[in-house]
Design an enzyme around this catalytic site. Structure first.
Site, mmCIF file in Angstrom:
data_model
loop_
_atom_site.group_PDB
_atom_site.id
_atom_site.type_symbol
_atom_site.label_atom_id
_atom_site.label_comp_id
_atom_site.label_asym_id
_atom_site.label_seq_id
_atom_site.Cartn_x
_atom_site.Cartn_y
_atom_site.Cartn_z
ATOM 1 N N LYS A 143 0.847 -1.209 0.000
ATOM 2 C CA LYS A 143 0.000 0.000 0.000
ATOM 3 C C LYS A 143 0.874 1.247 0.000
ATOM 4 C CE LYS A 143 -3.713 2.146 2.786
ATOM 5 N NZ LYS A 143 -4.505 2.006 4.027
ATOM 6 N N SER A 170 -9.449 1.919 3.287
ATOM 7 C CA SER A 170 -8.646 2.669 2.355
ATOM 8 C C SER A 170 -7.636 1.812 1.587
ATOM 9 C CB SER A 170 -7.886 3.763 3.089
ATOM 10 O OG SER A 170 -7.032 3.193 4.071
ATOM 11 N N SER A 221 -9.421 -0.430 7.498
ATOM 12 C CA SER A 221 -8.937 -0.333 6.124
ATOM 13 C C SER A 221 -8.281 -1.573 5.542
ATOM 14 C CB SER A 221 -7.970 0.837 5.992
ATOM 15 O OG SER A 221 -8.699 2.015 5.881
HETATM 16 N N1 GLN Z 1 -12.624 4.458 7.015
HETATM 17 C C1 GLN Z 1 -11.889 4.840 8.168
HETATM 18 C C2 GLN Z 1 -11.418 6.260 8.039
HETATM 19 O O1 GLN Z 1 -11.685 6.865 7.045
HETATM 20 C C3 GLN Z 1 -10.756 3.900 8.397
HETATM 21 C C4 GLN Z 1 -9.617 4.138 7.512
HETATM 22 C C5 GLN Z 1 -8.419 3.297 7.846
HETATM 23 O O2 GLN Z 1 -8.528 2.265 8.511
HETATM 24 N N2 GLN Z 1 -7.265 3.753 7.416
HETATM 25 O O3 GLN Z 1 -10.794 6.781 8.922
#
Ligand code: GLN
Length: 488
Positions: free
Chosen positions: A76, A151, A175
């Site tokens: 990532k 994400s 994410s």
């Molecule tokens: N969807 C969550 C956020 O926007 C989690 C994102 C993540 O785990 N990086 O913060």
């Protein structure tokens, strides 16, 4: 395309070479990633060179070859890899070349893995759909009109599409688990402090974890066993023995003696009926395999969402202060230093990141600190205690990963709150620091994967893997692959 375990076996027996394996991945990427857009950066030349080196090393008859020798992985784009750009899905880091490699990636490289490229992400990992990437959305390999989750949507899609056998992601609030669920692959968020964050561009420092995607629990366990462990470069990594999980020996093992809790607060109104149905069926399957099922209560679950959306933006507002056009990435010129800062940040950060910085700054400001941030920290403790209480009675907690299957691109358009609701089942594990594992347990009527989540005690990823492994040996959901014929 091979799974990680298959690739290891075929390389070992000499049936395929690393060069062949890496070339096959690269060919698949060039044929299909124009549509999926899982990758932000692919370094074919470097990957092939490393594959040749790996093949030579394997031929040298060296004893004790590292376990991932010659296996391609994706990372990532919030984790640094020396020699590859690191954008975090943001224009503010466009062209930034980090001078060092994240510890987790280093460990995988030392085990012989080849980083083939960097995958798409919501900007600075803020989002649940990969739509917040400044470089365009990633599409779900099961249906290209839908999001892959986020994400870490790029990494999840890369594994689901068969571009790589495994990939790294990060999980601050879901994410890894949510995109794993949306893309029908297995994904782990380890215990907080289990793996190094050195070289991970920080979002919410008290929540961020490096996780992994693979086709099966066995594959994810292999990758996790290599990259976890204490790192002197990250003081938040815990001084506990590194987890070494080998599921090979678990073959056919029964789940007798394992107690699974089903939290009533996770089967709420508004959840897609097929999600509940498939998750309940999977829990029944685990019961058939010998596990004991009990109802448990995690009474403060409803606070997880507001608590997370105060703490994560608060930490993000501090972490992202370093991106000012001076230290990293591009600079927008201005008359004064202040001008440079505000113009660079104003122009280069996307809307969601800006929203979070403003929210976080507000929550931390004098006069509001106690009312918002202080309260959120207290509620976080209550959520943590819920888990401690539940884990006195059970070894793992089983629930859905997300209330729905993959949604259409653009479905949450201008409604950040609707997007935040996607995280309702994944945020508690981050707030409590406990591990969570997501894996496929069926499909909805539209043919989209449904995921189930297991959460466990701190540092007990092994039980989660054991449960998922037994389930995957008894079922075939994790073997299903998207047809990639456009998916419509
Ligand atoms: N969807 C969550 C956020 O926007 C989690 C994102 C993540 O785990 N990086 O913060």
């Amino acid at each position: 395309m091979f799974s990680l375990t298959e690739a290891q076996t075929l390389l070992k027996s000499g049936e395929i070479s690393s060069r062949e394996l890496v070339s096959a991945c690269l060919e698949r990427i060039s044929a299909l990633d124009g549509t999926i857009h899982a990758f932000l950066h692919v370094d074919a030349e470097r990957a092939l060179k490393q594959a040749e080196k790996a093949d030579k090393r394997r031929k040298s008859k060296e004893s004790d070859l590292p376990s991932l020798l010659g296996i391609p992985l994706a990372v990532k784009d919030v984790l640094t890899v020396e020699g590859m750009p690191c954008t975090c899905g943001s224009k503010i880091l466009e062209g930034y070349l980090p001078p060092f490699t994240a510890t987790v990636v280093k460990k995988l490289q030392a085990a012989g893995a080849i980083v083939i490229g960097k995958t798409n992400t919501d900007e600075f990992a803020m989002g649940s759909s990969t739509e917040n990437s400044a470089y365009g959305v990633t599409r779900n390999p099961w249906d290209i009109d839908r999001v892959p989750g986020g994400s870490s949507g790029g990494s999840a899609a890369a594994v689901a599409a068969g571009f790589v056998p495994a990939a790294l992601g990060t999980d601050t609030g879901g994410s890894v688990r949510q995109p794993a669920s949306f893309c029908g692959v297995t994904g782990l968020k380890p215990t907080y402090g289990r793996a190094s964050r050195y070289g991970l561009v920080a979002y919410g420092s008290s929540l961020d974890c490096v996780g992994a995607f693979g086709r099966s629990a066995a594959d994810v366990a292999t990758v996790f066993s290599i990259y976890n462990g204490r790192d002197p470069l990250d003081a938040t990594t815990q001084d506990v023995p590194a987890a070494q999980i080998s599921l090979e020996t678990e073959a056919g093992s029964s789940l007798k003696g394992i107690r699974i809790g089903v939290p009533k607060e996770y089967f709420i109104a508004g959840i897609q009926p097929e999600v509940e149905e498939k998750v309940r069926a999977a829990i029944q399957k685990m019961s058939d395999l010998g596990a004991e099922i009990r109802e448990v209560s995690l009474p403060h679950t409803e606070y997880a969402l507001p608590v997370y959306y105060l703490i994560a933006p608060a930490e993000a507002s501090a972490n992202l202060a370093r991106f000012d056009g001076v230290r990293y990435g591009p600079r927008v010129s201005g008359e004064t230093m202040w001008d440079v800062f505000t113009k660079t940040r104003g122009e280069k950060f996307g809307d969601e990141v800006t929203r979070r910085i403003m929210l976080g700054t507000y929550a931390l400001s004098a006069g509001y600190y106690d009312a918002f941030y202080g309260q959120a920290q207290k509620a976080r403790t209550l959520i943590k205690r819920d888990f401690e209480q539940a884990f006195r009675e059970v070894d793992a907690v089983a629930c859905p990963v997300a209330p729905t299957t993959a949604f259409k691109i653009g479905a949450h358009g201008d409604d950040p709150l609707a997007m935040y609701l996607e995280d309702v089942f994944t945020l508690p594990a981050n707030l409590a620091g406990v591990p969570g594992l997501a894996f496929p347990v069926g499909f909805d009527a539209a043919g989209l994967p449904v995921g189930m989540q297991l959460m466990g005690k701190h540092f007990n990823e092994a039980t989660l893997f054991r449960l998922a492994r037994a389930y995957q040996q008894a079922t075939e959901w994790h073997m299903m692959k998207p047809t990639m014929d456009g998916g419509r």
